[in-house]
Design an enzyme around this catalytic site. Structure first.
Site, short mmCIF file in Angstrom:
data_model
loop_
_atom_site.label_atom_id
_atom_site.label_comp_id
_atom_site.label_asym_id
_atom_site.label_seq_id
_atom_site.Cartn_x
_atom_site.Cartn_y
_atom_site.Cartn_z
N SER A 162 0.81 -1.33 0.08
CA SER A 162 0.12 0.04 0.07
C SER A 162 0.85 1.37 -0.11
CB SER A 162 -0.80 0.16 1.10
OG SER A 162 -1.88 -0.87 1.35
N HIS B 29 -3.34 0.91 -4.05
CA HIS B 29 -3.03 -0.15 -4.92
C HIS B 29 -3.19 0.06 -6.63
CE1 HIS B 29 -1.23 -2.71 -1.96
NE2 HIS B 29 -2.42 -2.81 -1.32
N HIS C 290 -5.73 -9.74 -0.64
CA HIS C 290 -5.65 -9.92 0.81
C HIS C 290 -6.60 -11.01 1.22
CE1 HIS C 290 -4.02 -5.75 0.08
NE2 HIS C 290 -3.21 -6.26 1.31
N TYR D 161 -8.53 -10.74 3.71
CA TYR D 161 -9.45 -10.10 4.48
C TYR D 161 -10.37 -9.52 3.43
CZ TYR D 161 -7.04 -5.92 3.25
OH TYR D 161 -6.08 -4.76 2.63
N GLU D 162 -10.08 -9.77 2.20
CA GLU D 162 -11.00 -9.51 1.10
C GLU D 162 -12.02 -10.65 1.06
OE1 GLU D 162 -9.17 -6.87 -2.28
OE2 GLU D 162 -7.39 -8.17 -1.41
N ALA E 264 2.98 -2.05 4.23
CA ALA E 264 2.50 -1.14 5.10
C ALA E 264 2.35 -1.73 6.38
CB ALA E 264 1.22 -0.19 4.70
N MET F 145 -1.48 -7.07 7.58
CA MET F 145 -2.49 -7.96 7.28
C MET F 145 -2.12 -8.55 5.89
SD MET F 145 -5.82 -5.22 8.03
CE MET F 145 -5.84 -4.50 9.58
N SER F 146 -0.93 -8.83 5.81
CA SER F 146 -0.68 -9.35 4.57
C SER F 146 0.81 -10.00 4.49
CB SER F 146 -0.37 -8.35 3.29
OG SER F 146 0.70 -7.62 3.51
N ASN G 198 2.00 3.76 10.88
CA ASN G 198 1.25 4.14 11.95
C ASN G 198 1.88 3.31 13.02
OD1 ASN G 198 -0.45 2.08 10.51
ND2 ASN G 198 -0.87 1.70 12.69
N HIS H 117 -7.50 4.25 7.25
CA HIS H 117 -6.58 3.84 6.14
C HIS H 117 -5.85 4.94 5.28
CE1 HIS H 117 -4.75 1.09 3.37
NE2 HIS H 117 -5.46 1.51 2.15
N1 HPA Z 1 -2.15 -2.98 12.15
C1 HPA Z 1 -2.51 -3.95 10.98
N2 HPA Z 1 -2.21 -3.85 9.78
C2 HPA Z 1 -1.80 -2.44 9.27
C3 HPA Z 1 -1.51 -1.58 10.46
C4 HPA Z 1 -1.72 -1.95 11.69
O1 HPA Z 1 -1.56 -0.94 12.62
N3 HPA Z 1 -1.00 -0.70 9.93
C5 HPA Z 1 -0.95 -0.77 8.32
N4 HPA Z 1 -1.29 -1.96 8.24
#
Ligand code: HPA
Length: 276
Positions: A33, A64, A87, A89-90, A117, A215-216, A239, A251
């Protein structure tokens, strides 16, 4: 059921081969991302939208671009660049999440650079840090290799003692020093998402040894190890994770932070790829 979608991967690889019509590079880069601007630093020779590649799932994550390109680096070397990934989660099955890596195997790729990310779980990290991933924790509750294994392709029980190549980690560190970058190094933990973690989860994951949470990536790296690829992983700390961060997650914060470090990331990864 086979764990990987081998027939679909072979079909997609044949399609990509026929489109590019050149010798396929042995190094590929998956951009996470907000890191897509990497392609502005290289000479993109040819590009195929994922939507045109047979069997590639439809995906719509902000940040993306969704295409596979053949790109040339400054020293003349070519690489494959994948902008965007699929992903779990999709709602995409794991066999489809890892389809691009399976396709890369059938294209003859031996070295894989993955990027993502991630949220910082290590309190010594700061937003905008780049982290060399030196190990991973698959906390998703699934594994892309569950199912029938074809032993012609790879082993039933895959060794994961060096999921990220020690040699490539050294190369990445040496190049970082040369260009005055000070990347962090640590363990990437993946959850399934799509929820961000709770404060308690972040405390638990940090206690387990996670430095960054995302998450990837972990499924792709498992399959790359199955196919005996050498993997380099880089997380962009977009973050701080829940409870360490002082604000709520969004996001757009992730994409904006990734965009801010994309320049350093791009210069670094380009030099690494030139030397692999
Ligand atoms: N948690 C999970 N996935 C993420 C985060 C997070 O804080 N930041 C970017 N992807």
């Amino acid at each position: 059921m086979l764990n990987l979608n081998i027939e679909a991967a072979k079909t997609a690889a044949n399609f990509i081969n026929s489109k590019f019509n050149v010798e396929i590079p042995t190094t590929a880069i998956i951009l996470g991302s907000g890191l897509g601007t990497f392609t502005q630093k290289v000479q993109v020779l040819q590009s195929i939208p994922y939507a045109e590649i047979p069997g590639f799932p439809a995906s719509n994550v902000v940040g993306h671009k969704a295409c596979l390109s053949l790109a040339q680096l400054d020293n003349g070397k070519t690489v494959i660049v994948l902008e965007g990934r699929f992903h779990y989660y999709e709602g995409i099955p794991t066999s489809q999440v890892v389809l691009p890596v399976t396709v890369l195997h059938f294209l003859g790729v031996k070295n894989l650079i993955v990027s993502n990310a991630a949220g910082g779980a290590n309190k010594n990290f700061a937003v905008g840090d780049l982290m060399i991933i030196d190990d991973q924790i698959n906390f998703t509750g699934n594994n892309p290799l569950i199912g029938h294994n074809d032993s012609e392709l790879g082993p039933r029980f895959v060794d994961m003692s060096e999921p990220y190549s020690f040699e490539l980690i050294e190369l990445a560190k040496n190049i970082a020093t040369k260009i005055n970058l000070s990347p962090k190094q640590g363990t990437y933990l993946s959850v399934s998402g799509p929820t961000y973690e709770t404060r308690a989860e972040v405390r638990a994951f940090a206690a387990l040894g996670a430095d960054a949470i995302g998450m990837s990536t972990v499924y792709e790296v498992i399959v790359a190890n199955y196919f005996k690829m050498q993997v380099l992983g880089i997380s962009c700390i977009t973050n701080m994770a829940t409870g360490i961060a002082t604000t709520k997650h969004d996001h757009s914060e992730v994409v904006n932070a990734a965009n801010r470090v994309a320049d350093n990331f791009g210069n670094w990864v380009k030099l690494i790829a030139e030397q692999i």
